[in-house]
Design a protein around this motif. Structure first.
Motif, short mmCIF file in Angstrom:
data_model
loop_
_atom_site.label_atom_id
_atom_site.label_comp_id
_atom_site.label_asym_id
_atom_site.label_seq_id
_atom_site.Cartn_x
_atom_site.Cartn_y
_atom_site.Cartn_z
N PHE A 23 -8.79 13.55 8.67
CA PHE A 23 -7.74 13.20 7.72
C PHE A 23 -8.22 12.25 6.62
CE2 PHE A 23 -5.63 14.48 11.63
CZ PHE A 23 -4.69 15.40 11.15
N GLY A 24 -9.53 12.14 6.43
CA GLY A 24 -10.07 11.42 5.30
C GLY A 24 -9.87 9.92 5.34
N VAL A 25 -9.60 9.36 4.16
CA VAL A 25 -9.53 7.91 3.98
C VAL A 25 -8.08 7.47 3.81
CG1 VAL A 25 -10.20 5.97 2.50
CG2 VAL A 25 -11.81 7.83 2.93
N TYR A 26 -7.71 6.44 4.56
CA TYR A 26 -6.41 5.78 4.41
C TYR A 26 -6.62 4.43 3.76
CZ TYR A 26 -3.79 9.08 7.34
OH TYR A 26 -3.17 10.19 7.83
N LEU A 27 -5.60 3.97 3.02
CA LEU A 27 -5.68 2.70 2.31
C LEU A 27 -4.41 1.89 2.55
CD1 LEU A 27 -6.76 0.69 0.15
CD2 LEU A 27 -5.74 2.18 -1.58
N SER A 28 -4.59 0.63 2.87
CA SER A 28 -3.50 -0.34 2.92
C SER A 28 -3.74 -1.38 1.84
CB SER A 28 -3.41 -1.02 4.28
OG SER A 28 -2.47 -2.08 4.24
N THR A 29 -2.73 -1.65 1.04
CA THR A 29 -2.85 -2.66 -0.01
C THR A 29 -2.11 -3.94 0.32
OG1 THR A 29 -0.94 -1.73 -1.18
CG2 THR A 29 -3.12 -0.90 -1.80
N ASN A 30 -1.58 -4.03 1.55
CA ASN A 30 -0.83 -5.22 1.95
C ASN A 30 -1.30 -5.73 3.32
OD1 ASN A 30 0.24 -3.20 3.52
ND2 ASN A 30 2.27 -3.26 2.59
N ASN A 31 -2.63 -5.74 3.47
CA ASN A 31 -3.25 -6.32 4.66
C ASN A 31 -2.85 -5.61 5.95
OD1 ASN A 31 -5.11 -8.18 5.71
ND2 ASN A 31 -3.50 -9.62 6.27
N GLY A 32 -2.67 -4.29 5.84
CA GLY A 32 -2.44 -3.50 7.04
C GLY A 32 -1.00 -3.29 7.44
N THR A 33 -0.06 -3.78 6.63
CA THR A 33 1.35 -3.60 6.98
C THR A 33 1.76 -2.14 6.84
OG1 THR A 33 1.86 -5.85 6.28
CG2 THR A 33 3.71 -4.33 6.46
N THR A 34 1.42 -1.52 5.73
CA THR A 34 1.68 -0.09 5.53
C THR A 34 0.40 0.59 5.08
OG1 THR A 34 2.41 -0.46 3.25
CG2 THR A 34 4.11 -0.45 4.98
N TRP A 35 0.32 1.91 5.29
CA TRP A 35 -0.88 2.68 4.98
C TRP A 35 -0.51 3.94 4.21
CZ3 TRP A 35 -5.82 1.07 6.52
CH2 TRP A 35 -5.84 -0.04 7.38
N THR A 36 -1.41 4.35 3.30
CA THR A 36 -1.23 5.57 2.53
C THR A 36 -2.50 6.41 2.62
OG1 THR A 36 0.21 4.42 0.96
CG2 THR A 36 -0.71 6.53 0.25
N GLN A 37 -2.33 7.70 2.85
CA GLN A 37 -3.47 8.60 2.83
C GLN A 37 -3.92 8.82 1.39
OE1 GLN A 37 -2.71 12.53 4.41
NE2 GLN A 37 -4.74 12.66 5.34
N THR A 38 -5.20 8.64 1.10
CA THR A 38 -5.71 8.79 -0.26
C THR A 38 -5.87 10.27 -0.61
OG1 THR A 38 -8.06 8.77 0.34
CG2 THR A 38 -6.97 6.63 0.04
N SER A 39 -6.32 10.52 -1.83
CA SER A 39 -6.57 11.89 -2.27
C SER A 39 -7.74 12.52 -1.52
CB SER A 39 -6.84 11.93 -3.77
OG SER A 39 -8.00 11.15 -4.08
N PHE A 40 -8.56 11.69 -0.90
CA PHE A 40 -9.67 12.20 -0.08
C PHE A 40 -9.16 12.34 1.34
CE2 PHE A 40 -14.08 11.48 1.78
CZ PHE A 40 -14.52 12.75 1.43
N TYR A 41 -8.45 13.43 1.61
CA TYR A 41 -7.62 13.54 2.80
C TYR A 41 -8.06 14.60 3.81
CZ TYR A 41 -5.74 17.55 0.25
OH TYR A 41 -5.63 18.72 -0.44
#
Length: 244
Positions: free
Chosen positions: A76-94
């Protein structure tokens, strides 16, 4: 396990029932990437853990860059959290199996299973391939030289170096290097050494014997009586010890 005395003694901590694939630490905050059950977060140095919203993935790599956390997952590629791990979003590299992630400034590198290395120059929004010369193999770990002219990779096919100016990977294997899986790599800036670890054949150092190349972006020479005064600016003000 956790050591509080610089590795002399170790104690099993709460997250003992999971297969932990990766760890990332920032102060008292610890992220653990696990097999099949995603990412766990501790805010008290590993005493207690909470499962994050990435809860049903195998996570091979977790890397912290300020409040941004990048996670490399199986399938499932790369996930990114921009709030220190509170929420996560799957990037376009999925749609790749990502085994390693490295960050250098705003650049993000992702090493995959069989599909080489991908690079993002916009903080993980988009990724492009940079795999010329690299065989189909598992990229276990990646590290960039301080000026990012070279990228080094520890792979199941051995150690590799990427020359950015040539857009090409080159094997570092010769008659002195074992044919073995290379599982990790580290750039030791103070010693100008690239250190590789292997599966079963110990640790191997690549010594950078001269300063890495410097590109001059601006040059000015002015004559003053019998003296010429030269001033210049390099693209990055590092590795310039040989300039006087």
């Amino acid at each position: 396990y956790r050591s509080t005395n610089n590795g002399i003694n170790w104690t099993s901590i709460y997250l003992f029932s999971q297969t932990v694939q990766s760890l990332a630490v920032n102060g008292n905050t610890v992220f653990a990437g696990t097999y099949l059950t995603g990412i766990y977060k501790s805010t008290n140095n590993g005493t207690n853990w909470t499962q994050t919203s990435v809860n049903n993935r195998t996570v091979y790599a977790v890397v912290i860059n300020g409040n941004n956390i990048f996670a490399g997952t199986r399938y499932f590629g790369v996930y990114l959290s921009t709030n220190n791990g509170t929420t996560w979003t799957q990037t376009s590299f999925y749609n790749q199996e990502v085994h390693s992630i490295a960050i250098n400034g705003n650049d993000v590198f992702a090493g995959t299973f069989d599909y080489g290395v991908y690079k993002s120059t916009d903080g993980g929004v988009t990724f492009t391939a940079m795999s010329n010369g690299l065989p189909a193999t598992i990229v276990n770990e990646i590290v960039a030289s301080p000026d990012e002219r070279f990228i080094f990779a520890a792979t199941d096919a051995g150690p590799y170096a990427y020359v950015v100016a040539e857009n090409m990977w080159y094997t570092l294997t010769d008659a002195t290097v074992p044919i073995q899986n290379f599982v990790s790599v580290e750039y030791i800036r103070s010693e100008n050494v690239v250190r590789f670890a292997t599966y079963g054949r110990g640790v191997w150092d690549l010594k950078i014997s001269a300063p890495l190349p410097v590109t001059i972006s601006q040059w000015e020479a002015q004559k003053s009586n019998n003296t010429v005064v030269c001033q210049w600016t390099t693209e990055q003000e590092i590795n310039t010890a040989s300039f006087t």
